[in-house]
Scaffold this active site. Sequence first.
Site, PDB file in Angstrom:
ATOM      1  N   LYS A 103      45.692  -9.934  19.991  1.00 29.80           N
ATOM      2  CA  LYS A 103      46.785 -10.921  20.024  1.00 29.80           C
ATOM      3  C   LYS A 103      48.098 -10.345  20.534  1.00 29.80           C
ATOM      4  O   LYS A 103      48.887 -11.050  21.150  1.00 29.80           O
ATOM      5  CB  LYS A 103      46.984 -11.547  18.649  1.00 29.80           C
ATOM      6  CG  LYS A 103      45.912 -12.582  18.314  1.00 29.80           C
ATOM      7  CD  LYS A 103      46.366 -13.507  17.206  1.00 29.80           C
ATOM      8  CE  LYS A 103      45.350 -14.625  17.000  1.00 29.80           C
ATOM      9  NZ  LYS A 103      44.103 -14.132  16.377  1.00 29.80           N
TER      10      LYS A 103
ATOM     11  N   GLU B  33      53.851 -21.133  14.863  1.00 27.79           N
ATOM     12  CA  GLU B  33      53.205 -21.405  13.584  1.00 27.79           C
ATOM     13  C   GLU B  33      52.119 -20.354  13.393  1.00 27.79           C
ATOM     14  O   GLU B  33      51.720 -19.669  14.342  1.00 27.79           O
ATOM     15  CB  GLU B  33      52.563 -22.792  13.580  1.00 27.79           C
ATOM     16  CG  GLU B  33      51.245 -22.909  14.347  1.00 27.79           C
ATOM     17  CD  GLU B  33      51.412 -22.815  15.859  1.00 27.79           C
ATOM     18  OE1 GLU B  33      52.491 -23.171  16.359  1.00 27.79           O
ATOM     19  OE2 GLU B  33      50.450 -22.368  16.519  1.00 27.79           O
TER      20      GLU B  33
ATOM     21  N   SER C  32      37.365  -7.993  19.247  1.00 28.85           N
ATOM     22  CA  SER C  32      38.736  -8.508  19.336  1.00 28.85           C
ATOM     23  C   SER C  32      39.695  -7.924  18.316  1.00 28.85           C
ATOM     24  O   SER C  32      40.901  -7.882  18.550  1.00 28.85           O
ATOM     25  CB  SER C  32      38.716 -10.034  19.229  1.00 28.85           C
ATOM     26  OG  SER C  32      37.997 -10.451  18.088  1.00 28.85           O
TER      27      SER C  32
HETATM   28  C1  LIG Z   1      42.875 -14.827  16.287  1.00 37.56           C
HETATM   29  C2  LIG Z   1      41.687 -13.990  16.452  1.00 37.56           C
HETATM   30  C3  LIG Z   1      40.534 -14.441  17.149  1.00 37.56           C
HETATM   31  C4  LIG Z   1      40.401 -15.837  17.680  1.00 37.56           C
HETATM   32  O1  LIG Z   1      41.314 -16.196  18.654  1.00 37.56           O
HETATM   33  P1  LIG Z   1      40.925 -16.350  20.196  1.00 37.56           P
HETATM   34  O2  LIG Z   1      42.129 -16.999  20.773  1.00 37.56           O
HETATM   35  O3  LIG Z   1      39.700 -17.192  20.283  1.00 37.56           O
HETATM   36  O4  LIG Z   1      40.696 -14.990  20.732  1.00 37.56           O
HETATM   37  C5  LIG Z   1      39.471 -13.575  17.320  1.00 37.56           C
HETATM   38  N1  LIG Z   1      39.512 -12.322  16.818  1.00 37.56           N
HETATM   39  C6  LIG Z   1      40.574 -11.847  16.150  1.00 37.56           C
HETATM   40  C7  LIG Z   1      40.537 -10.450  15.629  1.00 37.56           C
HETATM   41  C8  LIG Z   1      41.705 -12.648  15.936  1.00 37.56           C
HETATM   42  O5  LIG Z   1      42.758 -12.177  15.268  1.00 37.56           O
END
Ligand SMILES: *Cc1c(COP(=O)(O)O)cnc(C)c1O
Length: 408
Positions: free
Chosen positions: A101, A123, A388
């Site tokens: 993010k 938000e 992610s």
């Molecule tokens: C917020 C988040 C997601 C989901 O958000 P996307 O916009 O679909 O990438 C996935 N993995 C993590 C670790 C997150 O914090």
Amino acid sequence: MKFNDVEFDTYLKKFPDEKGYFGKYGGAYIAPELKAAMEEITQAYFTICQSRKFIAELRRIRKEFQGRPTPISHLERLSNSLGGVQLYVKREDLNHSGAHKLNHCMGEALLAKYMGKKKVIAETGAGQHGVALATAAAYFGLECDIYMGSVDIKKQAPNVARMKILGANVIEVTHGLATLKEAVDAAFEAYAREYKDAIYCIGSVLGPHPFPMMVRDFQHVVGEEARAQFLEMTGNIPDTVVACVGGGSNSMGMFSGFLNDPVEIIGVEPLGRGPKLGDHAASLKFGTEGIMHGFNSIMLKDENGEPAPVYSVASGLDYPSSGPEHAYLHDLGRVKYDTIDDDEAIDAFFKLARMEGIIPAIESSHAVAYGIKLAKERNHGSVLICLSGRGDKDMDYVLQNYKIPENK
Ligand SMILES: *Cc1c(COP(=O)(O)O)cnc(C)c1O
């Protein structure tokens, strides 16, 4: 590469079109008073993304502050335990603040700085976006107002603490169900009042144009790095690329690096407790076309056509739609979308921790689970998974709700 009549050599430049459409999806369905504000952001972004100074500054920040490039790890022990398929992960868990993010939050905050804004507004539901934006705001010396429902404030105490330590104002939203939806409305209202001095920062490839495009472009670094690293590591591009899809930002970042390659691309949505409406958040699999939160996409609707209640064990994935670009790639068939349920995700969470020494976010565990599934079904090939984020935020929840596997 041409796919169903779409030329992918030039795809990233051609999509979205100047009105923000990917085919019939996207656009900007917003109140008239916000039209000028969105136009201002779009113009600023188009100017800035061609400015050498902006690009050099973002590059420097990624290297010196975020710790990029993040590595790719070969999951040797896990792969060998499953058969012939080789699994690899792109380590966004090692990006500063523990997830992908920050890639778009730093871009959005740098844009705010260039536009002469003093404040960023957003938000947050589970608090992940709020923490990433508070981090970026602290770095650039911007004020940061994060709107959050009182229910979520109680549930997400550690992230609320992080935002406050980073200097953000966490503004409690008490009306209605006091969760994410009310927080979105309150943040948009605040933005409509304050847009002269502030910029709204969306947390995924969602919302009105230009956000789906901007957030994708800022996340493109994930796929771009991954493609070069994978080539260097193995001499090839991967056969398959996998990422989890909530709003769709980590996946769009990853996929955008491979759309023009003969690579199978799979987006993984959360099946939660099962296929009944309300038990999952697999919007592309079960949803239909509709407009919400300022854009046209594929969404899950209740009997009144309103956004349906959704559920997933991964709070970052429980959103009743996905970004418009995913809806487009879905219809085009360039990306395949499939699902993983809660139990499969938690199983993958423990497998990655125990066999590789990496504790993944439960969101990311959905993508890992899909890689594991492919490795069980196939005899050979390489699968690159977008990890992610890290799972520290999920440990208490997992310990309270699931049994730790026995040691063999
Ligand atoms: C917020 C988040 C997601 C989901 O958000 P996307 O916009 O679909 O990438 C996935 N993995 C993590 C670790 C997150 O914090």
